[in-house]
Design a protein around this motif. Structure first.
Motif, PDB file in Angstrom:
ATOM      1  N   GLN A 118     -25.699  -7.076  -5.291  1.00 27.26           N
ATOM      2  CA  GLN A 118     -25.176  -6.588  -4.013  1.00 27.26           C
ATOM      3  C   GLN A 118     -24.383  -7.666  -3.278  1.00 27.26           C
ATOM      4  OE1 GLN A 118     -27.276  -3.481  -1.929  1.00 27.26           O
ATOM      5  NE2 GLN A 118     -29.116  -3.878  -3.137  1.00 27.26           N
ATOM      6  N   THR A 119     -24.752  -8.926  -3.454  1.00 30.84           N
ATOM      7  CA  THR A 119     -23.980 -10.011  -2.844  1.00 30.84           C
ATOM      8  C   THR A 119     -22.593 -10.102  -3.477  1.00 30.84           C
ATOM      9  OG1 THR A 119     -25.979 -11.258  -2.288  1.00 30.84           O
ATOM     10  CG2 THR A 119     -23.916 -12.495  -2.378  1.00 30.84           C
ATOM     11  N   ILE A 120     -22.500  -9.841  -4.774  1.00 32.03           N
ATOM     12  CA  ILE A 120     -21.194  -9.811  -5.442  1.00 32.03           C
ATOM     13  C   ILE A 120     -20.298  -8.773  -4.777  1.00 32.03           C
ATOM     14  CG2 ILE A 120     -20.010  -9.199  -7.596  1.00 32.03           C
ATOM     15  CD1 ILE A 120     -22.421 -10.388  -9.097  1.00 32.03           C
ATOM     16  N   ILE A 121     -20.878  -7.617  -4.441  1.00 32.71           N
ATOM     17  CA  ILE A 121     -20.103  -6.555  -3.799  1.00 32.71           C
ATOM     18  C   ILE A 121     -19.703  -6.956  -2.384  1.00 32.71           C
ATOM     19  CG2 ILE A 121     -20.184  -4.166  -2.982  1.00 32.71           C
ATOM     20  CD1 ILE A 121     -22.058  -3.554  -5.329  1.00 32.71           C
ATOM     21  N   VAL A 122     -20.608  -7.595  -1.656  1.00 37.57           N
ATOM     22  CA  VAL A 122     -20.294  -8.058  -0.289  1.00 37.57           C
ATOM     23  C   VAL A 122     -19.102  -9.012  -0.320  1.00 37.57           C
ATOM     24  CG1 VAL A 122     -21.139  -9.419   1.668  1.00 37.57           C
ATOM     25  CG2 VAL A 122     -22.637  -7.746   0.586  1.00 37.57           C
ATOM     26  N   ILE A 156     -21.355 -14.681   4.001  1.00 33.53           N
ATOM     27  CA  ILE A 156     -21.031 -14.169   5.334  1.00 33.53           C
ATOM     28  C   ILE A 156     -20.527 -15.293   6.236  1.00 33.53           C
ATOM     29  CG2 ILE A 156     -21.940 -12.998   7.382  1.00 33.53           C
ATOM     30  CD1 ILE A 156     -24.029 -11.684   5.539  1.00 33.53           C
ATOM     31  N   LEU A 157     -21.181 -16.454   6.163  1.00 29.10           N
ATOM     32  CA  LEU A 157     -20.757 -17.605   6.970  1.00 29.10           C
ATOM     33  C   LEU A 157     -19.306 -17.974   6.690  1.00 29.10           C
ATOM     34  CD1 LEU A 157     -23.820 -20.061   6.801  1.00 29.10           C
ATOM     35  CD2 LEU A 157     -22.858 -19.019   8.873  1.00 29.10           C
ATOM     36  N   ARG A 158     -18.971 -18.010   5.433  1.00 29.33           N
ATOM     37  CA  ARG A 158     -17.603 -18.355   5.022  1.00 29.33           C
ATOM     38  C   ARG A 158     -16.593 -17.374   5.626  1.00 29.33           C
ATOM     39  NH1 ARG A 158     -14.501 -16.642   0.652  1.00 29.33           N
ATOM     40  NH2 ARG A 158     -12.922 -18.123  -0.074  1.00 29.33           N
ATOM     41  N   GLU A 159     -16.915 -16.098   5.575  1.00 28.05           N
ATOM     42  CA  GLU A 159     -15.987 -15.091   6.100  1.00 28.05           C
ATOM     43  C   GLU A 159     -15.882 -15.178   7.621  1.00 28.05           C
ATOM     44  OE1 GLU A 159     -13.203 -12.065   5.997  1.00 28.05           O
ATOM     45  OE2 GLU A 159     -14.034 -13.300   4.377  1.00 28.05           O
ATOM     46  N   HIS A 162     -13.573 -17.937   8.495  1.00 26.28           N
ATOM     47  CA  HIS A 162     -12.169 -17.570   8.265  1.00 26.28           C
ATOM     48  C   HIS A 162     -11.631 -16.687   9.383  1.00 26.28           C
ATOM     49  CE1 HIS A 162     -12.445 -18.263   3.610  1.00 26.28           C
ATOM     50  NE2 HIS A 162     -12.474 -19.378   4.310  1.00 26.28           N
ATOM     51  N   ARG A 163     -12.525 -15.962  10.045  1.00 28.29           N
ATOM     52  CA  ARG A 163     -12.112 -15.062  11.118  1.00 28.29           C
ATOM     53  C   ARG A 163     -12.281 -15.688  12.504  1.00 28.29           C
ATOM     54  NH1 ARG A 163     -11.516  -9.585   9.850  1.00 28.29           N
ATOM     55  NH2 ARG A 163     -11.587  -9.214   7.598  1.00 28.29           N
ATOM     56  N   ASP A 164     -12.685 -16.971  12.521  1.00 27.95           N
ATOM     57  CA  ASP A 164     -12.834 -17.707  13.785  1.00 27.95           C
ATOM     58  C   ASP A 164     -13.845 -17.044  14.716  1.00 27.95           C
ATOM     59  OD1 ASP A 164     -12.412 -19.743  15.565  1.00 27.95           O
ATOM     60  OD2 ASP A 164     -10.502 -18.999  16.329  1.00 27.95           O
ATOM     61  N   ARG A 165     -14.909 -16.506  14.159  1.00 24.30           N
ATOM     62  CA  ARG A 165     -15.929 -15.822  14.952  1.00 24.30           C
ATOM     63  C   ARG A 165     -17.119 -16.761  15.127  1.00 24.30           C
ATOM     64  NH1 ARG A 165     -15.567  -9.471  13.245  1.00 24.30           N
ATOM     65  NH2 ARG A 165     -17.337  -9.385  14.677  1.00 24.30           N
ATOM     66  N   LEU A 166     -16.901 -17.777  15.943  1.00 28.18           N
ATOM     67  CA  LEU A 166     -17.886 -18.850  16.103  1.00 28.18           C
ATOM     68  C   LEU A 166     -19.182 -18.366  16.740  1.00 28.18           C
ATOM     69  CD1 LEU A 166     -15.552 -21.796  17.195  1.00 28.18           C
ATOM     70  CD2 LEU A 166     -16.254 -21.092  14.903  1.00 28.18           C
ATOM     71  N   ASP A 167     -19.094 -17.422  17.683  1.00 29.90           N
ATOM     72  CA  ASP A 167     -20.314 -16.893  18.313  1.00 29.90           C
ATOM     73  C   ASP A 167     -21.172 -16.166  17.283  1.00 29.90           C
ATOM     74  OD1 ASP A 167     -19.575 -17.902  20.776  1.00 29.90           O
ATOM     75  OD2 ASP A 167     -18.670 -16.025  21.468  1.00 29.90           O
ATOM     76  N   ASP A 168     -20.513 -15.411  16.413  1.00 29.54           N
ATOM     77  CA  ASP A 168     -21.245 -14.691  15.373  1.00 29.54           C
ATOM     78  C   ASP A 168     -21.887 -15.657  14.379  1.00 29.54           C
ATOM     79  OD1 ASP A 168     -20.609 -12.206  16.414  1.00 29.54           O
ATOM     80  OD2 ASP A 168     -18.764 -12.036  15.247  1.00 29.54           O
ATOM     81  N   ILE A 169     -21.199 -16.790  14.135  1.00 35.49           N
ATOM     82  CA  ILE A 169     -21.758 -17.804  13.228  1.00 35.49           C
ATOM     83  C   ILE A 169     -23.053 -18.365  13.800  1.00 35.49           C
ATOM     84  CG2 ILE A 169     -21.404 -20.122  12.300  1.00 35.49           C
ATOM     85  CD1 ILE A 169     -18.409 -19.411  12.106  1.00 35.49           C
ATOM     86  N   SER A 170     -23.025 -18.681  15.087  1.00 38.16           N
ATOM     87  CA  SER A 170     -24.208 -19.222  15.743  1.00 38.16           C
ATOM     88  C   SER A 170     -25.364 -18.232  15.684  1.00 38.16           C
ATOM     89  CB  SER A 170     -23.877 -19.555  17.208  1.00 38.16           C
ATOM     90  OG  SER A 170     -25.021 -20.021  17.881  1.00 38.16           O
ATOM     91  N   GLU A 171     -25.048 -16.963  15.900  1.00 34.02           N
ATOM     92  CA  GLU A 171     -26.082 -15.918  15.858  1.00 34.02           C
ATOM     93  C   GLU A 171     -26.643 -15.762  14.445  1.00 34.02           C
ATOM     94  OE1 GLU A 171     -26.338 -11.083  16.535  1.00 34.02           O
ATOM     95  OE2 GLU A 171     -24.867 -12.251  17.692  1.00 34.02           O
ATOM     96  N   LEU A 172     -25.756 -15.835  13.444  1.00 27.93           N
ATOM     97  CA  LEU A 172     -26.194 -15.682  12.064  1.00 27.93           C
ATOM     98  C   LEU A 172     -27.094 -16.841  11.643  1.00 27.93           C
ATOM     99  CD1 LEU A 172     -25.948 -13.972   9.469  1.00 27.93           C
ATOM    100  CD2 LEU A 172     -24.048 -15.450   8.794  1.00 27.93           C
ATOM    101  N   ILE A 173     -26.770 -18.050  12.069  1.00 28.77           N
ATOM    102  CA  ILE A 173     -27.601 -19.206  11.729  1.00 28.77           C
ATOM    103  C   ILE A 173     -28.989 -19.063  12.341  1.00 28.77           C
ATOM    104  CG2 ILE A 173     -27.882 -21.690  12.084  1.00 28.77           C
ATOM    105  CD1 ILE A 173     -24.874 -21.983  11.732  1.00 28.77           C
ATOM    106  N   GLN A 174     -29.054 -18.492  13.547  1.00 23.51           N
ATOM    107  CA  GLN A 174     -30.356 -18.240  14.169  1.00 23.51           C
ATOM    108  C   GLN A 174     -31.156 -17.224  13.366  1.00 23.51           C
ATOM    109  OE1 GLN A 174     -30.119 -17.290  18.376  1.00 23.51           O
ATOM    110  NE2 GLN A 174     -28.488 -18.785  18.708  1.00 23.51           N
ATOM    111  N   VAL A 175     -30.477 -16.187  12.886  1.00 27.51           N
ATOM    112  CA  VAL A 175     -31.144 -15.182  12.055  1.00 27.51           C
ATOM    113  C   VAL A 175     -31.676 -15.832  10.781  1.00 27.51           C
ATOM    114  CG1 VAL A 175     -30.776 -13.104  10.652  1.00 27.51           C
ATOM    115  CG2 VAL A 175     -29.796 -13.242  12.950  1.00 27.51           C
TER     116      VAL A 175
END
Length: 233
Positions: A118-122, A156-159, A162-175
């Motif tokens: 499933q990660t390959i598909i993501v 997901i972090l890499r993507e 690439h999209r400059d979504r720094l707030d989402d990165i911070s949230e994902l690292i917390q998850v």
């Protein structure tokens, strides 16, 4: 060997096929496999899975598909690795319809796709600009009890970088932290590489310095650090 009535053991056959595939001699591996199959010397999936993967890695997923069905017709039962090879091959060749048809086929045959498949598909969806579809797929993974692992989160972090979504990165690292998944060198490489790609050289350098101080850098991270220096010239 066969001419002199030598009966090779299963581990010997499996290792020989794997060696041919690793050496890029896929056609030779297919020939040897066909001879072994005719003489009933193929014992399990571990003999032909390397061939499926080698074909899919070299853009010959339809040939791999033919082999898959041939083996199935002979009465062999495929495992998750067999199905995942075809998913990888279809993704590599950009065949989205085939990817999801194959996913349905797997499940209808009682083979629940694991986190690797499933990660390959993501990653495939991300690489083809289908961000929302990829994130929906990740949510679907979780709902169906296939929890994303560190590799999934690194993709997901890499993507997000690439999209400059720094707030989402911070949230994902917390998850990730809540789930007990600590960033590894691949996580840092994804973050730094993503920041560098969108032109945030200063942020990438600061993050790299933090990584160096924690002692978690590897060759990939050092290469990105050199890229940062060249980008600042």
């Amino acid at each position: 060997m066969l001419r002199y009535d030598y009966h090779p053991t299963e581990p010997t056959l499996n290792k020989f096929i794997l060696m041919l595939c690793d050496a890029g001699m896929v056609s030779d591996a297919c020939f040897v496999f066909s001879v072994l199959l005719r003489k009933s010397y193929v014992y399990s999936v571990y003999c032909y899975n390397p061939i499926l993967w080698a074909l899919c890695k070299t853009g010959r997923s339809y040939t791999a598909l033919q082999l898959f069905y041939l083996i199935k017709k002979k009465g062999f039962v495929h495992n998750m690795c067999s199905y995942t090879a075809l998913i990888y091959g279809f993704c590599r060749e950009g065949l989205q319809d085939n990817v999801f048809q194959w996913l349905d086929f797997m499940q209808s045959n009682g083979c629940k796709p694991n986190v690797i498949a499933q990660t390959i598909i993501v990653k495939f969806l991300f690489d083809n600009g289908k961000f929302e579809e990829a994130m929906d797929f990740v949510s679907k993974m979780e709902r169906e009890g296939c929890n994303p692992d560190l590799l999934t989160y690194n993709v997901i972090l890499r993507e997000l970088c690439h999209r400059d979504r720094l707030d989402d990165i911070s949230e994902l690292i917390q998850v990730m932290d809540q789930k007990g998944l600590s960033p590894d060198s691949y996580s840092y490489a994804a973050l730094c590489g993503g920041l560098l790609k969108i032109g945030k050289v200063g942020d990438a350098c600061e993050l790299l310095l933090d990584i160096f101080s924690n002692g978690t850098a590897d060759v990939a991270v050092y290469n990105i650090y050199f890229q940062c220096f060249m980008s600042r010239e």
